[in-house]
Scaffold this motif. Structure first.
Motif, PDB file in Angstrom:
ATOM      1  N   GLY A   1      41.245  35.846  42.291  1.00 51.25           N
ATOM      2  CA  GLY A   1      41.169  35.687  43.734  1.00 51.25           C
ATOM      3  C   GLY A   1      39.776  35.937  44.270  1.00 51.25           C
ATOM      4  O   GLY A   1      38.957  36.637  43.666  1.00 51.25           O
ATOM      5  N   VAL A   2      39.523  35.353  45.415  1.00 56.80           N
ATOM      6  CA  VAL A   2      38.210  35.447  46.050  1.00 56.80           C
ATOM      7  C   VAL A   2      37.915  36.886  46.487  1.00 56.80           C
ATOM      8  O   VAL A   2      36.774  37.340  46.413  1.00 56.80           O
ATOM      9  N   ALA A   3      38.960  37.623  46.896  1.00 54.19           N
ATOM     10  CA  ALA A   3      38.743  38.997  47.380  1.00 54.19           C
ATOM     11  C   ALA A   3      38.129  39.882  46.294  1.00 54.19           C
ATOM     12  O   ALA A   3      37.165  40.608  46.548  1.00 54.19           O
ATOM     13  N   LEU A   4      38.651  39.814  45.078  1.00 52.69           N
ATOM     14  CA  LEU A   4      38.105  40.632  43.998  1.00 52.69           C
ATOM     15  C   LEU A   4      36.712  40.156  43.619  1.00 52.69           C
ATOM     16  O   LEU A   4      35.809  40.957  43.385  1.00 52.69           O
ATOM     17  N   TRP A   5      36.512  38.844  43.587  1.00 47.38           N
ATOM     18  CA  TRP A   5      35.208  38.291  43.262  1.00 47.38           C
ATOM     19  C   TRP A   5      34.157  38.770  44.262  1.00 47.38           C
ATOM     20  O   TRP A   5      33.066  39.184  43.887  1.00 47.38           O
ATOM     21  N   ASN A  23      45.135  54.586  40.661  1.00 49.75           N
ATOM     22  CA  ASN A  23      45.818  54.561  41.950  1.00 49.75           C
ATOM     23  C   ASN A  23      46.348  53.152  42.216  1.00 49.75           C
ATOM     24  O   ASN A  23      45.635  52.293  42.715  1.00 49.75           O
ATOM     25  N   VAL A  24      47.611  52.945  41.901  1.00 52.16           N
ATOM     26  CA  VAL A  24      48.232  51.628  42.055  1.00 52.16           C
ATOM     27  C   VAL A  24      48.183  51.156  43.502  1.00 52.16           C
ATOM     28  O   VAL A  24      48.043  49.970  43.775  1.00 52.16           O
ATOM     29  N   ASN A  25      48.267  52.053  44.444  1.00 51.12           N
ATOM     30  CA  ASN A  25      48.297  51.684  45.860  1.00 51.12           C
ATOM     31  C   ASN A  25      46.931  51.248  46.386  1.00 51.12           C
ATOM     32  O   ASN A  25      46.841  50.653  47.449  1.00 51.12           O
ATOM     33  N   ARG A  26      45.879  51.557  45.670  1.00 55.13           N
ATOM     34  CA  ARG A  26      44.530  51.260  46.147  1.00 55.13           C
ATOM     35  C   ARG A  26      44.167  49.779  45.998  1.00 55.13           C
ATOM     36  O   ARG A  26      43.546  49.188  46.862  1.00 55.13           O
ATOM     37  N   LEU A  27      44.550  49.179  44.893  1.00 57.33           N
ATOM     38  CA  LEU A  27      44.199  47.786  44.642  1.00 57.33           C
ATOM     39  C   LEU A  27      45.207  47.219  43.659  1.00 57.33           C
ATOM     40  O   LEU A  27      45.423  47.769  42.590  1.00 57.33           O
ATOM     41  N   LEU A  28      45.836  46.129  44.024  1.00 56.96           N
ATOM     42  CA  LEU A  28      46.799  45.475  43.138  1.00 56.96           C
ATOM     43  C   LEU A  28      46.752  43.978  43.451  1.00 56.96           C
ATOM     44  O   LEU A  28      47.257  43.540  44.476  1.00 56.96           O
ATOM     45  N   LEU A  29      46.105  43.225  42.576  1.00 56.75           N
ATOM     46  CA  LEU A  29      45.894  41.800  42.817  1.00 56.75           C
ATOM     47  C   LEU A  29      46.661  40.959  41.806  1.00 56.75           C
ATOM     48  O   LEU A  29      46.609  41.230  40.605  1.00 56.75           O
ATOM     49  N   PRO A  30      47.368  39.924  42.265  1.00 57.82           N
ATOM     50  CA  PRO A  30      48.096  39.064  41.325  1.00 57.82           C
ATOM     51  C   PRO A  30      47.143  38.248  40.464  1.00 57.82           C
ATOM     52  O   PRO A  30      46.089  37.817  40.922  1.00 57.82           O
ATOM     53  N   VAL A  31      47.527  38.057  39.201  1.00 60.55           N
ATOM     54  CA  VAL A  31      46.776  37.222  38.265  1.00 60.55           C
ATOM     55  C   VAL A  31      47.704  36.078  37.889  1.00 60.55           C
ATOM     56  O   VAL A  31      48.802  36.297  37.418  1.00 60.55           O
ATOM     57  N   GLU A  32      47.228  34.864  38.106  1.00 58.88           N
ATOM     58  CA  GLU A  32      48.100  33.713  37.892  1.00 58.88           C
ATOM     59  C   GLU A  32      47.618  32.795  36.779  1.00 58.88           C
ATOM     60  O   GLU A  32      47.918  31.613  36.778  1.00 58.88           O
ATOM     61  N   LEU A  33      46.905  33.343  35.831  1.00 57.81           N
ATOM     62  CA  LEU A  33      46.451  32.550  34.695  1.00 57.81           C
ATOM     63  C   LEU A  33      47.404  32.763  33.522  1.00 57.81           C
ATOM     64  O   LEU A  33      47.479  33.857  32.968  1.00 57.81           O
ATOM     65  N   VAL A  34      48.135  31.727  33.166  1.00 59.43           N
ATOM     66  CA  VAL A  34      49.118  31.819  32.084  1.00 59.43           C
ATOM     67  C   VAL A  34      48.430  32.186  30.770  1.00 59.43           C
ATOM     68  O   VAL A  34      48.972  32.944  29.975  1.00 59.43           O
ATOM     69  N   ALA A  35      47.235  31.668  30.538  1.00 59.67           N
ATOM     70  CA  ALA A  35      46.513  31.955  29.291  1.00 59.67           C
ATOM     71  C   ALA A  35      46.204  33.440  29.162  1.00 59.67           C
ATOM     72  O   ALA A  35      46.294  34.007  28.069  1.00 59.67           O
ATOM     73  N   VAL A  36      45.852  34.087  30.263  1.00 61.40           N
ATOM     74  CA  VAL A  36      45.573  35.529  30.242  1.00 61.40           C
ATOM     75  C   VAL A  36      46.852  36.291  29.926  1.00 61.40           C
ATOM     76  O   VAL A  36      46.863  37.200  29.095  1.00 61.40           O
TER      77      VAL A  36
END
Length: 124
Positions: free
Chosen positions: A105-109, A38-51
């Motif tokens: 992000g802190v929210a996912l953590w 469910n894309v609408n349920r949780l979608l958090l940006p990841v800003e680690l270039v290495a990942v």
């Protein structure tokens, strides 16, 4: 949880008919982590270039396959070998907590911490 990349509008409109160069296009798209079902349920940006670079490498080695969604998103789904390869190639850091907060992000953590605490409370 799986990774998603937000496709540019031109690529998204063409869907499977678009030419997609994984070594170039995946490097420049917005990377996110979200709910596989469910894309609408949780979608958090990841800003680690290495990942993001590691995902490009794994996609190129056929350790990830992709699936379009209706939201201009390309879902990157792991194959069976994916997790084992990541664990073999990536050294385990001592600061998982800090890396998770920085990368996702802190929210996912906090969500993960609450889930672990709740699970611990339910055990006899």
């Amino acid at each position: 949880m799986v990774f998603f990349v937000r496709l540019p509008a031109v690529l998204a409109a063409q869907h499977k008919g678009a030419v997609f160069d994984s070594t170039q296009n995946l490097k420049t798209t917005q990377l996110m982590l979200g709910d596989r079902n469910n894309v609408n349920r949780l979608l958090l940006p990841v800003e680690l270039v290495a990942v993001q670079q590691k995902l490009v490498d794994f996609y190129g080695m056929n350790l990830l396959f992709s699936q379009f969604t209706a939201h201009q998103l390309l879902r990157l789904m792991p194959t069976n070998q994916w997790l084992q390869t990541i664990l073999q190639l990536t050294p385990a850091p001592n600061t998982w907590s800090a890396l998770l907060r920085q990368g996702y992000g802190v929210a996912l953590w906090q969500l993960g911490r609450r889930a672990i605490q709740k699970q611990g409370q339910q055990r006899p």
